[in-house]
Every structure is written in structure tokens, then in C-alpha cells.
Design an enzyme around this catalytic site. Structure first.
Site, PDB file in Angstrom:
ATOM      1  N   SER A  50       0.854  -1.182   0.000  1.00  0.00           N
ATOM      2  CA  SER A  50       0.000   0.000   0.000  1.00  0.00           C
ATOM      3  C   SER A  50       0.889   1.231   0.000  1.00  0.00           C
ATOM      4  CB  SER A  50      -0.911  -0.005   1.234  1.00  0.00           C
ATOM      5  OG  SER A  50      -1.861   1.037   1.130  1.00  0.00           O
ATOM      6  N   GLU A  51       0.556   2.193  -0.865  1.00  0.00           N
ATOM      7  CA  GLU A  51       1.468   3.310  -1.131  1.00  0.00           C
ATOM      8  C   GLU A  51       1.833   4.123   0.111  1.00  0.00           C
ATOM      9  OE1 GLU A  51      -1.163   5.008  -3.971  1.00  0.00           O
ATOM     10  OE2 GLU A  51      -1.795   6.632  -2.660  1.00  0.00           O
TER      11      GLU A  51
END
Lengths: 225, 226
Positions: A50-51
């Protein structure tokens, strides 16, 4: 009945998940992609990124309250898996841009037959644009997998000869999963269909697609179950 | 003796002046320094340039600062989260300037500023409208866009623990933009859950060393008016 020829969002997510190789590091974007993780076989040990700096996450178990400091790109609460790591966001984007992710799975407004993707703005005057991490993801991931409905709301095609909306990345999309077909993007030839929804004719699929469609030697019939 | 501890949130944000550029950590609600933002709202500085990933939601925090007309410009990657009603209203009315930056480019521009680097080439946004007006170059068959470092006068950061030297740890993914913004701002103000004695954070557990931090304040330090 026309509606029966389209696959459900969950089925599209499941088909996408089946094609993800064991041990892959992948990023999941907004829209139908958020449904993909629940169809990943845990034995494959696919690691989700997840960024916001999480490597190794899964959906929150029902009944748990969630933690505001553990969310995914869709701002949903998530939980960590064994082996997870948390990094600052610039290192997280180094994973993306630096070619360390095996695949990014994201939605799009349009994809062109040369692999161009448009996903951040319709270009309309009152449109609120939002890029987020999409431009970095498509710039660096080894595979860029678009998962979306085949047609826009209102019925306009989304698989184009050329994108009419502002681009997110040029010539980057490798595979497309829609509620009508699975399509690979061949940089030299364009869209190549390798799966078509059961009951849908090639003529109907072409009518729903702006760009010309080619067919793989072996085209799978995609059933709902 | 180095002592970066501010006794109240209002004291911590006191140096922010009209026209300042202010970085604010947070990814959605994760990592948002809510108490420092509220202190800034109360403090009154206006004509601000805000640098943050999102543009606030509902009508509280950053969205409230926008609604009060205190923000001239916002630099962000994703202003259209659900609930971003205030930004949407202001943007459509032409009452706020938006510089939209891809998230990784935003981070790397700040990192470059903090690390003493000049402009850099990134593949992100090559050939898109984001690259309009910027130098683009193809190297070994791959296209790149020249991007500029991005510094700011202040950073408001949510961290977890601090000591009086300003060494910081972060809780879970609230780390987010913190380490990079601490480097990129002239004055970094960190709110924390707890201030611990010097030496009680193991050196290898320090995520942001105090050299990048100017002030630390407990998030519940009484917000007395100056």
C-alpha cells in the site's frame, strides 16, 4: 438477456487474482481491484503493498475496530500479516517507481491499444482531478494490470484507439480484465483478447470497444462460476 | 542544553506567519496532526500555502482552514477524496490555487530539498500534462521529466514519541510523509503522544533524528492562548 453476458465485479476480481503468480509483490488500487485480495490463495503468499508505506497487509477481520494509522490506499482499515514491514512514504514510492513491484492492479477511465492509460481526470472544467500514486505506479511496475468495467456509465467505450482523457502513463498497460473480456496489450499489435464472457459474441465485444480487437489462438470462455 | 519541547500547542505554532508555506503530514486520516492543525486554525495565520497529500475532508481540520479562507494555494496529489467538500467548493469557485503533483514526485521533491539535491529526472508523468512546461528527456529509451525540489517554511508532523532533542518515532503507517517533511521544512513542529527521557529511544529505533526537528509538543499540551 444482455445483462447475463457480463461478469460480476467479484468474478472479474477472481479471474484477476487467479493470474497473479505466487510470491508476487503487488499494489492494489481503487475500484474493482479492491475485491482482488479476497480471491488470492493464501498459499501463494502474494504480498500486498500500500502506497502509504505498508508491505504485507490484508483486509481487516470482521468485528475488529480498525486503527486509523493502518489503512490502505482506499482509506479502508487493514491489518498487518506476519512478515509485514512499514516504511516512510518516499521509500514506499521507491518500491513503486524503482521497478520492485511485480504488478500494479488499478482501475482506469480509458486504456488505449498502445498501452496508454487515462485514470486521473476527465479533463472537464468542473472535474476535481486526483492523481495520488497512480502515475508513479504505472511508471515503475513490471506489469500494469487494469481491472474495470468494459463500458463507462452511459455506455461509452473505455478501450480506445487513443485516449481522449489526460494520460496517466504512456504505453504501460500490459493486461486488462473487464466484465466482458480478458485482453492483453501487445505493444506491436494492440489489443489481443484471450478470454471472452460466456454468451457474448465477438461482434458484440467489438461493438463495445473503440479499438480493433485481435484474438489469441486460444480464447477462454469466461463463465460466472 | 538542547530543549525543543514546547509547553503548549499554541506556543508550538506561534512562529507561523501570514504567507508561510506549511507542509502537513497525513494520508487521509492516517498520520494527520489534528491537534497542531487546530492550533494553527486558532493562531490565525493566513495567505498560507499548504503542502499535503490530500485537501481535507468534511469541515474540520485542514478543510476548516480552507473554509476560513486562510489558504491561498494547496500543493497535493489527491484532493478528491470522498468528503472533500470544502476544497471542491473553493476550487469550482476559483477561490483556491491547486498545484497537482503525483504523490511520488511530491515526496521526492521534498526529499531532494531536504537532502540538498537540485532538480531531478523522474519517469513519473512523462508525456502527460503534468510534464507541460518542464524539460523532458529520453535516456536509454526511457522518458523522464525534470522536477524541482520543494522546501517549505514549516512542517506540521504527527509522530509518536519524542525526546527533548526532537528525536522521533512514528506509530504504524502514520509514519507516511513525516520523515521527508521533517527534512524539507526550515522549521519542523512535531506533535507526539508522549515525550520520553533523552536516551530512552534506542538509537537504531529513532526514525527521524532531532537534527531535522525544531519543536516537539504533546498533542494534549494545553492549547493556551498567547
Amino acid at each position: 438477456m444482455a445483462a447475463a453476458k457480463k461478469l460480476s465485479r467479484d468474478r472479474v476480481a477472481q479471474l484477476t487474482a487467479q493470474d497473479i503468480a505466487a510470491g508476487s509483490y503487488i499494489n492494489i488500487g481503487l475500484g474493482i481491484p479492491t475485491l482482488v485480495p479476497k480471491y488470492l490463495d493464501p498459499k501463494k503468499e502474494v504480498v500486498l503493498h500500500s502506497e502509504n508505506g505498508i508491505l504485507g497487509l490484508e483486509g481487516l477481520q470482521p468485528g475488529l475496530p480498525g486503527d486509523e494509522d493502518l489503512i490502505n490506499a482506499s482509506k479502508q482499515h487493514v491489518q498487518l500479516i506476519l512478515g509485514a514491514s512499514i516504511v516512510d512514504q518516499s521509500l514506499s514510492f521507491a518500491m513503486m517507481r524503482g521497478g520492485h513491484l511485480d504488478a500494479t492492479i488499478l482501475g482506469a477511465f480509458q486504456v488505449a491499444m498502445n498501452g496508454d492509460i487515462a485514470s486521473w481526470s476527465t479533463g472537464a472544467k468542473d472535474d476535481i482531478p486526483g492523481i495520488g500514486g497512480a502515475m508513479d505506479l504505472v511508471a515503475g511496475s513490471r506489469r500494469v494490470v487494469v481491472v474495470m468495467e468494459h463500458l463507462a456509465r452511459g455506455g461509452a467505450p473505455k478501450l480506445m484507439k487513443a485516449c481522449s482523457y489526460p494520460l496517466t502513463g504512456l504505453g504501460v498497460v500490459t493486461n486488462i480484465y473487464t466484465d466482458m473480456a480478458i485482453i492483453d496489450v501487445d505493444p506491436a499489435r494492440g489489443f489481443v483478447v484471450r478470454g471472452i464472457a460466456e454468451g457474448l459474441s465477438r461482434e458484440e465485444l467489438q461493438a463495445a470497444t473503440d479499438a480493433p480487437l485481435l484474438y489469441a489462438d486460444d480464447v477462454a470462455v469466461l463463465t460466472e462460476h | 542544553m538542547i530543549n525543543k519541547i514546547a509547553s503548549s500547542l499554541s506556543e508550538a505554532v506561534a512562529p507561523i506567519t501570514d504567507g508561510s508555506s506549511v507542509m502537513i503530514t497525513g494520508f487521509g486520516d492516517s498520520g494527520l496532526p489534528r491537534e497542531l492543525i487546530d492550533a494553527l486554525i486558532e493562531q490565525g495565520a493566513s495567505d498560507l500555502t499548504i503542502i499535503s497529500n490530500n485537501a481535507g475532508t468534511e469541515r474540520v481540520g485542514l478543510a476548516r482552514l480552507l473554509e476560513l479562507g486562510r489558504v491561498r494555494k494547496i500543493v497535493c496529489s489527491y484532493p478528491k477524496s470522498s468528503g472533500s467538500v470544502v476544497f471542491t467548493e473553493l476550487y469550482r469557485a476559483g477561490r483556491i490555487e491547486l498545484e497537482l503533483v503525483p504523490q511520488g514526485t511530491l515526496l521526492e521533491r521534498m526529499r531532494a530539498a531536504g537532502a540538498g539535491l537540485g532538480p531531478f529526472f523522474t519517469p513519473t508523468g512523462y508525456g502527460t500534462t503534468i510534464a507541460d512546461g518542464k524539460e523532458q528527456r529520453v535516456v536509454d529509451g526511457k522518458g523522464y521529466v525534470l522536477e524541482q525540489p520543494l522546501a517549505a517554511d514549516f512542517a506540521l508532523v504527527k509522530a509518536y514519541h519524542a525526546d527533548r532533542w526532537g528525536n522521533l518515532t512514528y506509530r504504524l503507517a502514520a509514519r507516511g510523509f513525516g520523515p521527508v517533511m521533517c527534512m524539507a521544512a526550515k522549521t519542523t513542529i512535531a506533535q507526539v503522544d508522549d515525550i520520553v527521557p533523552l536516551g530512552s529511544i534506542a538509537p537504531e529505533a529513532v526514525v527521524t533524528p532531532g537534527i531535522f526537528v525544531s519543536r516537539v509538543v504533546r498533542k494534549d499540551a494545553q492549547n493556551g492562548r498567547s
